[in-house]
Design a protein around this motif. Sequence first.
Motif, PDB file in Angstrom:
ATOM      1  N   PHE A 111       0.797  -1.231   0.000  1.00 10.93           N
ATOM      2  CA  PHE A 111       0.000   0.000   0.000  1.00 10.93           C
ATOM      3  C   PHE A 111       0.829   1.281   0.000  1.00 10.93           C
ATOM      4  CE2 PHE A 111      -2.399  -3.336   2.275  1.00 10.93           C
ATOM      5  CZ  PHE A 111      -3.451  -3.504   1.372  1.00 10.93           C
ATOM      6  N   GLY A 112       2.136   1.174  -0.115  1.00 13.19           N
ATOM      7  CA  GLY A 112       2.976   2.359  -0.135  1.00 13.19           C
ATOM      8  C   GLY A 112       3.264   2.869   1.264  1.00 13.19           C
ATOM      9  N   ASP A 113       3.794   4.090   1.322  1.00 11.29           N
ATOM     10  CA  ASP A 113       4.201   4.680   2.599  1.00 11.29           C
ATOM     11  C   ASP A 113       2.980   4.944   3.466  1.00 11.29           C
ATOM     12  OD1 ASP A 113       6.147   5.652   4.343  1.00 11.29           O
ATOM     13  OD2 ASP A 113       5.748   7.712   3.733  1.00 11.29           O
ATOM     14  N   GLN A 114       2.862   4.233   4.567  1.00 13.35           N
ATOM     15  CA  GLN A 114       1.693   4.337   5.438  1.00 13.35           C
ATOM     16  C   GLN A 114       2.129   4.517   6.889  1.00 13.35           C
ATOM     17  OE1 GLN A 114      -1.561   4.231   4.516  1.00 13.35           O
ATOM     18  NE2 GLN A 114      -1.140   3.855   2.336  1.00 13.35           N
ATOM     19  N   ASN A 115       1.463   5.464   7.577  1.00 17.89           N
ATOM     20  CA  ASN A 115       1.661   5.605   9.016  1.00 17.89           C
ATOM     21  C   ASN A 115       0.779   4.595   9.751  1.00 17.89           C
ATOM     22  OD1 ASN A 115       3.507   7.791   9.047  1.00 17.89           O
ATOM     23  ND2 ASN A 115       1.845   9.224   8.633  1.00 17.89           N
ATOM     24  N   PRO A 116       1.219   4.033  10.861  1.00 16.50           N
ATOM     25  CA  PRO A 116       2.521   4.214  11.516  1.00 16.50           C
ATOM     26  C   PRO A 116       3.536   3.128  11.123  1.00 16.50           C
ATOM     27  CG  PRO A 116       1.080   3.036  12.993  1.00 16.50           C
ATOM     28  CD  PRO A 116       0.292   3.249  11.717  1.00 16.50           C
ATOM     29  N   PHE A 117       3.182   2.354  10.071  1.00 13.72           N
ATOM     30  CA  PHE A 117       4.043   1.233   9.675  1.00 13.72           C
ATOM     31  C   PHE A 117       5.463   1.690   9.317  1.00 13.72           C
ATOM     32  CE2 PHE A 117      -0.350   0.086   8.590  1.00 13.72           C
ATOM     33  CZ  PHE A 117      -0.490  -1.111   9.273  1.00 13.72           C
ATOM     34  N   ASN A 118       5.553   2.850   8.663  1.00 14.19           N
ATOM     35  CA  ASN A 118       6.863   3.308   8.194  1.00 14.19           C
ATOM     36  C   ASN A 118       7.844   3.576   9.340  1.00 14.19           C
ATOM     37  OD1 ASN A 118       5.408   5.511   9.074  1.00 14.19           O
ATOM     38  ND2 ASN A 118       5.408   6.577   7.110  1.00 14.19           N
ATOM     39  N   ASN A 119       7.308   3.993  10.490  1.00 15.42           N
ATOM     40  CA  ASN A 119       8.180   4.232  11.641  1.00 15.42           C
ATOM     41  C   ASN A 119       8.386   2.967  12.487  1.00 15.42           C
ATOM     42  OD1 ASN A 119       8.610   7.030  11.169  1.00 15.42           O
ATOM     43  ND2 ASN A 119       6.576   7.477  12.012  1.00 15.42           N
ATOM     44  N   ILE A 120       7.302   2.234  12.674  1.00 10.59           N
ATOM     45  CA  ILE A 120       7.365   1.063  13.558  1.00 10.59           C
ATOM     46  C   ILE A 120       8.217  -0.058  12.963  1.00 10.59           C
ATOM     47  CG2 ILE A 120       5.982  -0.717  14.702  1.00 10.59           C
ATOM     48  CD1 ILE A 120       3.774   1.289  15.059  1.00 10.59           C
ATOM     49  N   GLU A 159      -7.398  -3.334   7.415  1.00 14.36           N
ATOM     50  CA  GLU A 159      -7.235  -4.727   7.842  1.00 14.36           C
ATOM     51  C   GLU A 159      -5.821  -4.952   8.377  1.00 14.36           C
ATOM     52  OE1 GLU A 159      -8.918  -8.919   6.122  1.00 14.36           O
ATOM     53  OE2 GLU A 159      -7.684  -7.723   4.771  1.00 14.36           O
ATOM     54  N   GLY A 160      -4.850  -4.296   7.739  1.00 11.49           N
ATOM     55  CA  GLY A 160      -3.477  -4.395   8.215  1.00 11.49           C
ATOM     56  C   GLY A 160      -3.317  -3.780   9.592  1.00 11.49           C
ATOM     57  N   LEU A 161      -3.959  -2.631   9.818  1.00  9.25           N
ATOM     58  CA  LEU A 161      -3.896  -1.981  11.123  1.00  9.25           C
ATOM     59  C   LEU A 161      -4.522  -2.862  12.207  1.00  9.25           C
ATOM     60  CD1 LEU A 161      -4.886   1.654  10.046  1.00  9.25           C
ATOM     61  CD2 LEU A 161      -2.714   1.005  11.130  1.00  9.25           C
ATOM     62  N   GLU A 162      -5.659  -3.442  11.884  1.00  6.74           N
ATOM     63  CA  GLU A 162      -6.354  -4.296  12.855  1.00  6.74           C
ATOM     64  C   GLU A 162      -5.513  -5.520  13.211  1.00  6.74           C
ATOM     65  OE1 GLU A 162     -11.007  -3.350  11.593  1.00  6.74           O
ATOM     66  OE2 GLU A 162      -9.903  -4.993  10.647  1.00  6.74           O
ATOM     67  N   ASN A 163      -4.943  -6.151  12.192  1.00  2.00           N
ATOM     68  CA  ASN A 163      -4.130  -7.343  12.437  1.00  2.00           C
ATOM     69  C   ASN A 163      -2.887  -7.012  13.261  1.00  2.00           C
ATOM     70  OD1 ASN A 163      -3.045 -10.147  11.831  1.00  2.00           O
ATOM     71  ND2 ASN A 163      -1.477  -8.899  10.843  1.00  2.00           N
ATOM     72  N   CYS A 164      -2.240  -5.894  12.944  1.00  2.00           N
ATOM     73  CA  CYS A 164      -1.021  -5.523  13.654  1.00  2.00           C
ATOM     74  C   CYS A 164      -1.315  -5.078  15.085  1.00  2.00           C
ATOM     75  CB  CYS A 164      -0.275  -4.442  12.883  1.00  2.00           C
ATOM     76  SG  CYS A 164       0.403  -5.059  11.324  1.00  2.00           S
ATOM     77  N   ALA A 165      -2.474  -4.466  15.290  1.00  5.19           N
ATOM     78  CA  ALA A 165      -2.874  -4.108  16.652  1.00  5.19           C
ATOM     79  C   ALA A 165      -3.072  -5.378  17.488  1.00  5.19           C
ATOM     80  CB  ALA A 165      -4.156  -3.278  16.629  1.00  5.19           C
ATOM     81  N   ASP A 166      -3.718  -6.373  16.892  1.00  4.00           N
ATOM     82  CA  ASP A 166      -3.912  -7.649  17.588  1.00  4.00           C
ATOM     83  C   ASP A 166      -2.561  -8.310  17.889  1.00  4.00           C
ATOM     84  OD1 ASP A 166      -6.642  -7.343  17.487  1.00  4.00           O
ATOM     85  OD2 ASP A 166      -6.914  -8.595  15.702  1.00  4.00           O
ATOM     86  N   LYS A 203      -0.805   1.750  20.727  1.00  4.32           N
ATOM     87  CA  LYS A 203      -1.523   3.029  20.752  1.00  4.32           C
ATOM     88  C   LYS A 203      -1.516   3.684  19.371  1.00  4.32           C
ATOM     89  CE  LYS A 203      -0.598   4.063  25.630  1.00  4.32           C
ATOM     90  NZ  LYS A 203       0.108   4.968  26.583  1.00  4.32           N
ATOM     91  N   SER A 204      -0.402   3.595  18.677  1.00  3.62           N
ATOM     92  CA  SER A 204      -0.310   4.190  17.334  1.00  3.62           C
ATOM     93  C   SER A 204      -1.279   3.507  16.363  1.00  3.62           C
ATOM     94  CB  SER A 204       1.120   4.073  16.803  1.00  3.62           C
ATOM     95  OG  SER A 204       2.017   4.837  17.578  1.00  3.62           O
ATOM     96  N   PHE A 205      -1.355   2.180  16.428  1.00  6.19           N
ATOM     97  CA  PHE A 205      -2.273   1.461  15.535  1.00  6.19           C
ATOM     98  C   PHE A 205      -3.716   1.813  15.876  1.00  6.19           C
ATOM     99  CE2 PHE A 205       1.301  -1.722  15.066  1.00  6.19           C
ATOM    100  CZ  PHE A 205       1.555  -1.417  13.736  1.00  6.19           C
ATOM    101  N   GLN A 206      -4.027   1.878  17.170  1.00  5.46           N
ATOM    102  CA  GLN A 206      -5.396   2.204  17.584  1.00  5.46           C
ATOM    103  C   GLN A 206      -5.787   3.616  17.146  1.00  5.46           C
ATOM    104  OE1 GLN A 206      -4.912   1.343  21.789  1.00  5.46           O
ATOM    105  NE2 GLN A 206      -5.782  -0.718  21.586  1.00  5.46           N
ATOM    106  N   ASN A 208      -4.654   5.291  14.562  1.00  2.00           N
ATOM    107  CA  ASN A 208      -4.857   5.308  13.113  1.00  2.00           C
ATOM    108  C   ASN A 208      -6.152   4.590  12.712  1.00  2.00           C
ATOM    109  OD1 ASN A 208      -2.376   6.329  11.262  1.00  2.00           O
ATOM    110  ND2 ASN A 208      -1.633   5.667  13.261  1.00  2.00           N
ATOM    111  N   LEU A 209      -6.553   3.621  13.505  1.00  2.00           N
ATOM    112  CA  LEU A 209      -7.817   2.920  13.208  1.00  2.00           C
ATOM    113  C   LEU A 209      -9.023   3.844  13.429  1.00  2.00           C
ATOM    114  CD1 LEU A 209      -7.182  -0.662  14.667  1.00  2.00           C
ATOM    115  CD2 LEU A 209      -7.916  -0.105  12.328  1.00  2.00           C
ATOM    116  N   GLU A 210      -8.856   4.855  14.301  1.00  3.54           N
ATOM    117  CA  GLU A 210      -9.956   5.778  14.555  1.00  3.54           C
ATOM    118  C   GLU A 210     -10.321   6.607  13.331  1.00  3.54           C
ATOM    119  OE1 GLU A 210      -8.674   8.096  17.862  1.00  3.54           O
ATOM    120  OE2 GLU A 210      -8.847   6.450  19.319  1.00  3.54           O
ATOM    121  N   LYS A 211      -9.434   6.623  12.333  1.00 16.11           N
ATOM    122  CA  LYS A 211      -9.702   7.372  11.110  1.00 16.11           C
ATOM    123  C   LYS A 211     -10.685   6.637  10.184  1.00 16.11           C
ATOM    124  CE  LYS A 211      -4.953   9.160  11.194  1.00 16.11           C
ATOM    125  NZ  LYS A 211      -3.651   9.208  10.468  1.00 16.11           N
ATOM    126  N   TYR A 212     -10.906   5.370  10.460  1.00 11.81           N
ATOM    127  CA  TYR A 212     -11.766   4.575   9.568  1.00 11.81           C
ATOM    128  C   TYR A 212     -13.168   4.424  10.153  1.00 11.81           C
ATOM    129  CZ  TYR A 212      -7.494   3.372   7.085  1.00 11.81           C
ATOM    130  OH  TYR A 212      -6.320   3.427   6.356  1.00 11.81           O
TER     131      TYR A 212
END
Length: 212
Positions: A111-120, A159-166, A203-206, A208-212
């Motif tokens: 999906f390209g450059d995505q927060n917070p994956f790029n930092n984490i 879906e990536g955010l949800e999986n990584c948060a889990d 916390k970062s994943f959670q 970012n999930l609030e945006k959806y």
Amino acid sequence: MRSQMKQLLAWFTLILSLGLMAGCSNTDEGISGDSSATLSSTGSEKSATESSSADISSESSSSEPSAAEKAGYGAVGALADSEMTIEDMLVYAIQDEHLAHGEYALVLEKFGDQNPFNNIVLSEEQHIAELTAIFEKYGFAIPADESAEHVFVPTTVKEGLENCADGEVDNIAMYNKFLELEIPEDVRMVFTSLRNASEGHLKSFQQNLEKY
């Protein structure tokens, strides 16, 4: 005289008939006996075959899964393991950090450059380096990165955010479990540091999930 001859002939015929009947009876009994023996033998062979098959089936159905089949990977394996050595803990830990790094890198690739994956994803590289240093200090073999066999492939960023948060939830639970055990102080310090970092990642994943 003729009368005596007739009488003798009648007796001879009677005796001959009785002899023939006895012979037939013995023959029938012989055939019947052989047949029964054959059937009995066949039945025994069949019974032995069925018993052998049953034994094989029983062994197959009751066979325990191998250690490799029962082994879990990363945090999932650690949370299910009730008897762990220091080396076991380190293996589970580096497996889970490899898995997290692989999943974060996959999201960036798809999906390209995505927060917070790029930092984490960079943090995960540091976590792996810290664990590697402990492996080397204690002389333990560093396991190969097999995370590619376990990564979750998301279809969307959400879906990536949800999986990584889990994944971070499991990671935190794993380190908390390790910290409840008797472990060397230097290992405790590394596990504590990695647990705290994972709490920040969660916390970062959670957020970012609030945006959806």
